[in-house]
Design a protein around this motif. Structure first.
Motif, PDB file in Angstrom:
ATOM      1  N   SER A  91      98.125 -61.081  44.361  1.00 27.17           N
ATOM      2  CA  SER A  91      97.407 -60.199  43.444  1.00 27.17           C
ATOM      3  C   SER A  91      96.016 -59.908  44.007  1.00 27.17           C
ATOM      4  O   SER A  91      95.576 -60.535  44.983  1.00 27.17           O
ATOM      5  CB  SER A  91      97.288 -60.854  42.072  1.00 27.17           C
ATOM      6  OG  SER A  91      96.430 -61.996  42.137  1.00 27.17           O
ATOM      7  N   VAL A  92      95.321 -58.969  43.366  1.00 30.56           N
ATOM      8  CA  VAL A  92      93.967 -58.634  43.805  1.00 30.56           C
ATOM      9  C   VAL A  92      93.061 -59.851  43.703  1.00 30.56           C
ATOM     10  O   VAL A  92      92.309 -60.170  44.638  1.00 30.56           O
ATOM     11  CB  VAL A  92      93.395 -57.465  42.971  1.00 30.56           C
ATOM     12  CG1 VAL A  92      91.931 -57.216  43.341  1.00 30.56           C
ATOM     13  CG2 VAL A  92      94.223 -56.205  43.178  1.00 30.56           C
ATOM     14  N   GLU A  93      93.129 -60.567  42.584  1.00 27.68           N
ATOM     15  CA  GLU A  93      92.257 -61.725  42.386  1.00 27.68           C
ATOM     16  C   GLU A  93      92.587 -62.853  43.366  1.00 27.68           C
ATOM     17  O   GLU A  93      91.692 -63.534  43.867  1.00 27.68           O
ATOM     18  CB  GLU A  93      92.355 -62.225  40.941  1.00 27.68           C
ATOM     19  CG  GLU A  93      91.761 -61.268  39.913  1.00 27.68           C
ATOM     20  CD  GLU A  93      90.303 -60.932  40.213  1.00 27.68           C
ATOM     21  OE1 GLU A  93      89.551 -61.865  40.588  1.00 27.68           O
ATOM     22  OE2 GLU A  93      89.925 -59.758  40.078  1.00 27.68           O
ATOM     23  N   GLU A  94      93.870 -63.057  43.627  1.00 27.30           N
ATOM     24  CA  GLU A  94      94.261 -64.087  44.592  1.00 27.30           C
ATOM     25  C   GLU A  94      93.752 -63.741  45.985  1.00 27.30           C
ATOM     26  O   GLU A  94      93.286 -64.617  46.729  1.00 27.30           O
ATOM     27  CB  GLU A  94      95.790 -64.220  44.619  1.00 27.30           C
ATOM     28  CG  GLU A  94      96.377 -64.872  43.381  1.00 27.30           C
ATOM     29  CD  GLU A  94      97.893 -64.833  43.377  1.00 27.30           C
ATOM     30  OE1 GLU A  94      98.506 -65.674  42.689  1.00 27.30           O
ATOM     31  OE2 GLU A  94      98.473 -63.943  44.041  1.00 27.30           O
ATOM     32  N   THR A  95      93.795 -62.466  46.319  1.00 30.34           N
ATOM     33  CA  THR A  95      93.328 -62.027  47.637  1.00 30.34           C
ATOM     34  C   THR A  95      91.813 -62.184  47.750  1.00 30.34           C
ATOM     35  O   THR A  95      91.306 -62.649  48.777  1.00 30.34           O
ATOM     36  CB  THR A  95      93.723 -60.560  47.890  1.00 30.34           C
ATOM     37  OG1 THR A  95      95.138 -60.420  47.743  1.00 30.34           O
ATOM     38  CG2 THR A  95      93.320 -60.127  49.279  1.00 30.34           C
ATOM     39  N   LYS A  96      91.093 -61.812  46.712  1.00 32.52           N
ATOM     40  CA  LYS A  96      89.634 -61.976  46.713  1.00 32.52           C
ATOM     41  C   LYS A  96      89.252 -63.440  46.923  1.00 32.52           C
ATOM     42  O   LYS A  96      88.354 -63.761  47.713  1.00 32.52           O
ATOM     43  CB  LYS A  96      89.041 -61.474  45.394  1.00 32.52           C
ATOM     44  CG  LYS A  96      89.089 -59.975  45.187  1.00 32.52           C
ATOM     45  CD  LYS A  96      88.497 -59.633  43.830  1.00 32.52           C
ATOM     46  CE  LYS A  96      88.549 -58.165  43.521  1.00 32.52           C
ATOM     47  NZ  LYS A  96      87.994 -57.854  42.176  1.00 32.52           N
ATOM     48  N   LYS A  97      89.924 -64.315  46.210  1.00 34.80           N
ATOM     49  CA  LYS A  97      89.639 -65.741  46.300  1.00 34.80           C
ATOM     50  C   LYS A  97      89.900 -66.266  47.716  1.00 34.80           C
ATOM     51  O   LYS A  97      89.109 -67.040  48.273  1.00 34.80           O
ATOM     52  CB  LYS A  97      90.485 -66.509  45.292  1.00 34.80           C
ATOM     53  CG  LYS A  97      90.212 -68.000  45.252  1.00 34.80           C
ATOM     54  CD  LYS A  97      91.053 -68.679  44.177  1.00 34.80           C
ATOM     55  CE  LYS A  97      90.788 -70.182  44.150  1.00 34.80           C
ATOM     56  NZ  LYS A  97      91.620 -70.850  43.091  1.00 34.80           N
ATOM     57  N   ALA A  98      91.019 -65.828  48.309  1.00 32.44           N
ATOM     58  CA  ALA A  98      91.359 -66.274  49.664  1.00 32.44           C
ATOM     59  C   ALA A  98      90.373 -65.727  50.688  1.00 32.44           C
ATOM     60  O   ALA A  98      90.011 -66.419  51.650  1.00 32.44           O
ATOM     61  CB  ALA A  98      92.785 -65.831  50.004  1.00 32.44           C
ATOM     62  N   LEU A  99      89.923 -64.484  50.495  1.00 30.84           N
ATOM     63  CA  LEU A  99      88.962 -63.899  51.421  1.00 30.84           C
ATOM     64  C   LEU A  99      87.611 -64.604  51.349  1.00 30.84           C
ATOM     65  O   LEU A  99      86.950 -64.804  52.385  1.00 30.84           O
ATOM     66  CB  LEU A  99      88.783 -62.408  51.108  1.00 30.84           C
ATOM     67  CG  LEU A  99      89.958 -61.491  51.471  1.00 30.84           C
ATOM     68  CD1 LEU A  99      89.712 -60.078  50.964  1.00 30.84           C
ATOM     69  CD2 LEU A  99      90.193 -61.476  52.975  1.00 30.84           C
ATOM     70  N   LYS A 100      87.196 -64.975  50.149  1.00 29.89           N
ATOM     71  CA  LYS A 100      85.929 -65.693  49.995  1.00 29.89           C
ATOM     72  C   LYS A 100      85.960 -67.043  50.703  1.00 29.89           C
ATOM     73  O   LYS A 100      84.946 -67.512  51.240  1.00 29.89           O
ATOM     74  CB  LYS A 100      85.627 -65.911  48.512  1.00 29.89           C
ATOM     75  CG  LYS A 100      85.206 -64.653  47.762  1.00 29.89           C
ATOM     76  CD  LYS A 100      84.947 -64.970  46.288  1.00 29.89           C
ATOM     77  CE  LYS A 100      84.537 -63.732  45.520  1.00 29.89           C
ATOM     78  NZ  LYS A 100      84.321 -64.021  44.067  1.00 29.89           N
ATOM     79  N   ALA A 101      87.140 -67.657  50.728  1.00 25.59           N
ATOM     80  CA  ALA A 101      87.264 -68.996  51.314  1.00 25.59           C
ATOM     81  C   ALA A 101      87.387 -68.972  52.841  1.00 25.59           C
ATOM     82  O   ALA A 101      87.326 -70.016  53.480  1.00 25.59           O
ATOM     83  CB  ALA A 101      88.479 -69.704  50.719  1.00 25.59           C
ATOM     84  N   ASP A 102      87.555 -67.785  53.416  1.00 23.45           N
ATOM     85  CA  ASP A 102      87.725 -67.678  54.868  1.00 23.45           C
ATOM     86  C   ASP A 102      86.665 -66.748  55.439  1.00 23.45           C
ATOM     87  O   ASP A 102      86.748 -65.526  55.309  1.00 23.45           O
ATOM     88  CB  ASP A 102      89.137 -67.144  55.182  1.00 23.45           C
ATOM     89  CG  ASP A 102      89.518 -67.336  56.641  1.00 23.45           C
ATOM     90  OD1 ASP A 102      88.609 -67.423  57.491  1.00 23.45           O
ATOM     91  OD2 ASP A 102      90.733 -67.405  56.923  1.00 23.45           O
ATOM     92  N   SER A 103      85.672 -67.307  56.102  1.00 23.77           N
ATOM     93  CA  SER A 103      84.550 -66.521  56.617  1.00 23.77           C
ATOM     94  C   SER A 103      84.943 -65.594  57.765  1.00 23.77           C
ATOM     95  O   SER A 103      84.168 -64.705  58.129  1.00 23.77           O
ATOM     96  CB  SER A 103      83.440 -67.467  57.086  1.00 23.77           C
ATOM     97  OG  SER A 103      83.917 -68.328  58.115  1.00 23.77           O
ATOM     98  N   LEU A 104      86.129 -65.772  58.341  1.00 25.40           N
ATOM     99  CA  LEU A 104      86.554 -64.935  59.461  1.00 25.40           C
ATOM    100  C   LEU A 104      86.605 -63.465  59.076  1.00 25.40           C
ATOM    101  O   LEU A 104      86.313 -62.593  59.895  1.00 25.40           O
ATOM    102  CB  LEU A 104      87.939 -65.389  59.950  1.00 25.40           C
ATOM    103  CG  LEU A 104      88.532 -64.613  61.130  1.00 25.40           C
ATOM    104  CD1 LEU A 104      87.732 -64.886  62.405  1.00 25.40           C
ATOM    105  CD2 LEU A 104      89.994 -64.970  61.334  1.00 25.40           C
ATOM    106  N   PHE A 105      86.930 -63.163  57.807  1.00 23.64           N
ATOM    107  CA  PHE A 105      87.110 -61.782  57.381  1.00 23.64           C
ATOM    108  C   PHE A 105      85.793 -61.085  57.039  1.00 23.64           C
ATOM    109  O   PHE A 105      85.724 -59.860  57.040  1.00 23.64           O
ATOM    110  CB  PHE A 105      88.033 -61.731  56.160  1.00 23.64           C
ATOM    111  CG  PHE A 105      89.435 -62.185  56.458  1.00 23.64           C
ATOM    112  CD1 PHE A 105      90.339 -61.332  57.072  1.00 23.64           C
ATOM    113  CD2 PHE A 105      89.847 -63.466  56.131  1.00 23.64           C
ATOM    114  CE1 PHE A 105      91.631 -61.743  57.343  1.00 23.64           C
ATOM    115  CE2 PHE A 105      91.138 -63.882  56.397  1.00 23.64           C
ATOM    116  CZ  PHE A 105      92.038 -63.024  57.016  1.00 23.64           C
TER     117      PHE A 105
END
Length: 208
Positions: free
Chosen positions: A69-83
């Motif tokens: 989902s959008v929220e799941e993706t946002k959360k995963a992106l915040k946790a990975d500084s590579l992006f």
């Protein structure tokens, strides 16, 4: 006085066969390359090994997976500084119903990335790699070793696919993960919309 020389015929025959075998054995030690300097001998090209049974194609990259989902993706992106995700300012709505896009950028290995959603479901991941830190052939060789022979191969694009995922590597250095179910659905909708548009256009022309 005549000198008579007597030959032991069986012994002579055995000796002749022995000498013939010896000469053949010596000759077999030499090949055309044996008479060429070692540094000038022809070298065989390396063998390209392709996995006979490629593994299941990936559902995404690192912690970002198709179908999130959008929220799941946002959360995963915040946790990975590579992006290089910066929060809500990287999120935008696309023309059309139920479509959203997250665009990120950084000065690391991933130069720019896009995450596209339909009905709150991530169905496209596009990763643009920094050409100063990564090269096309390194990624190609890695994908080839993991997933085997591609479905389509050209100088500009290499594509692997199964019934669920379409994975492609494109020049200059872009990797795409696409949910085929959603992609095919949107493609069919686009064809229907185009047909409706063409029918309306033909009706207008007929009325002239």
């Amino acid at each position: 006085m005549r000198i008579r020389i007597f030959f032991d015929v069986p012994a002579f025959f055995v000796c002749a066969v022995f000498m013939q075998n010896l000469l053949c054995a010596q000759a077999s030690r030499f090949t055309p390359n044996s008479f060429v300097r070692p540094d000038r001998q022809k070298k065989e090209p390396p063998v390209l090994e392709i996995a006979e049974n490629p593994k299941t194609l990936p559902q995404g990259y690192r912690s970002i997976k198709l179908g999130m989902s959008v929220e799941e993706t946002k959360k995963a992106l915040k946790a990975d500084s590579l992006f290089g995700y910066r929060g809500e300012r990287d999120v935008s709505l696309l023309p059309g119903e139920n479509r959203m896009l997250i665009e990120t950028s950084s000065d690391g290995y991933l130069e720019r990335c896009w995450f596209q959603f339909y009905e709150d479901k991530l169905y496209t991941i596009i990763l643009n790699f920094n050409p100063e830190k990564m090269d096309f052939y390194s990624i190609f060789n890695r994908l080839l070793a993991k997933y085997g022979e591609p479905e389509n191969l050209s100088p500009e694009i290499v594509r692997w696919q199964n019934e669920r995922v379409l994975l492609s590597l494109e020049r200059p250095i872009s990797v795409k993960y696409i949910d085929r179910e959603v992609f095919d659905k949107l493609a069919d909708m686009s064809k229907v919309e185009q047909t409706v548009f063409e029918n309306i256009r033909d009706g207008i022309l007929e009325a002239l």
